[in-house]
Design a protein around this motif. Structure first.
Motif, short mmCIF file in Angstrom:
data_model
loop_
_atom_site.label_atom_id
_atom_site.label_comp_id
_atom_site.label_asym_id
_atom_site.label_seq_id
_atom_site.Cartn_x
_atom_site.Cartn_y
_atom_site.Cartn_z
N GLY A 95 0.81 -1.21 0.00
CA GLY A 95 0.00 0.00 0.00
C GLY A 95 0.84 1.26 0.00
O GLY A 95 0.52 2.24 -0.70
N VAL A 118 -9.02 1.40 -6.60
CA VAL A 118 -8.85 1.29 -5.15
C VAL A 118 -10.16 1.58 -4.42
O VAL A 118 -10.52 0.91 -3.46
N LEU A 165 -5.67 -2.77 2.07
CA LEU A 165 -4.98 -1.97 1.07
C LEU A 165 -5.71 -0.66 0.74
O LEU A 165 -5.06 0.40 0.66
N ILE A 169 -3.77 2.92 1.05
CA ILE A 169 -3.44 3.64 -0.18
C ILE A 169 -4.11 5.01 -0.23
O ILE A 169 -3.46 6.04 -0.48
#
Length: 294
Positions: A95, A118, A165, A169
């Motif tokens: 990430g 994402v 993640l 992110i």
């Protein structure tokens, strides 16, 4: 002038109303947390007293259906800790480097496309993660490592790593994008390469936001139940990488539907332990973050 005065008065009145609304909403949030805390304490303490704190927290056997029931949750605690730590070890580097790439290197089109992906990843229900893991990941682990059953702690770690993640992110990108461009321009002007500037100037400047992303990832990993239950095997074993395990969350969600008596009270005690565990982790991380800001 009179009109200006009336406008100022109306603006002040509006500000007071908005302030009052936000104050009420904040108090409602605090009240909800207090109610949850009080309810868990009232529901969880009796079982801990009856079982014994040491036997409950450090007992290695969980067998509520036996003739002599045992309610030790050490295996659940360790499985939750190991599973969360493993997910962070896998998910945080992926990430973090993805966020650095999207924030500093990727073209606007690539950044927009991957940011959308994402966001979609964040919107996928946990049961879908669990289903894909059960159909694809668990058989894959079984075949690769030649195991009788691929449902294991390793499978739970991988699924949790994928699930955290999006939080890591998105928050990391926001933190990196907020770093003033003057910092990077000054670093480049002094002869640093773009890569050196990213990792020695931008990342340290955004470390508070990146740490917040990790905290969110920890909360998501610890609190997940459904996906973990579908890929971990949900068996009360002491944690081992290639064996079926049961987490604190899956112990509560798996047994609450049919439990009664002391068994049900013990599940509330597990929920209390999980709640205190999450609060302790958040308080510790916030303490270190505030210490670094000073």
């Amino acid at each position: 002038m009179r009109q200006l005065g009336e406008i100022m008065k109306s603006n002040k009145a509006f500000e007071k109303i908005v302030h009052g609304v936000f104050l009420i909403l904040g108090l409602v949030t605090v009240a909800c947390v207090l109610l949850i805390t009080v309810y868990l304490v009232i529901s969880g303490i009796p079982a801990i007293i009856e079982i014994g704190l040491w036997d409950f927290l450090f007992g290695k056997v969980w067998d509520p259906a036996a003739a002599n029931p045992q309610y030790g949750i050490l295996s659940f605690i360790l499985s939750s800790i190991y599973g969360t730590a493993g997910a962070l070890v896998i998910g945080v580097p992926i990430g973090f480097f993805t966020a650095v790439y999207l924030s500093k290197k990727a073209s606007p089109k690539v950044k927009e496309l991957m940011s959308t992906a994402v966001s979609l990843l964040a919107g996928i229900p946990s049961v879908v993660y669990g289903l894909v893991g059960m159909v694809v990941l668990v058989p894959g682990i079984r075949e690769i490592f030649n195991l009788p059953d691929g449902a294991s702690l390793l499978a739970a770690m991988i699924v949790l790593a994928i699930m955290i993640l999006p939080s890591i992110i998105k928050v990391s990108i926001t933190a990196l994008d907020a770093v003033p461009k003057e910092y990077e321009d000054a670093s480049l002007a002094l002869g640093a390469t773009p890569e050196e500037t990213w990792f020695r100037v931008s990342v340290p400047a955004a470390k508070s936001g990146i740490a917040t992303a990790v905290v969110l990832g920890v909360g998501r990993a610890i609190g997940e139940a459904m996906a973990v239950m579908m890929v971990s095997g949900n068996v009360a074993n002491m944690p081992s990488l290639f064996e079926s395990v049961r987490f604190l969350t899956t112990a509560v969600s798996g047994g609450m539907g049919y439990a009664d008596g002391l068994y049900r009270d013990a599940l509330f005690s597990i929920a209390l332990v999980l709640f205190l565990f999450i609060m302790l982790i958040n308080a510790t991380l916030n303490f270190f973050l505030k210490g670094e800001k000073k």
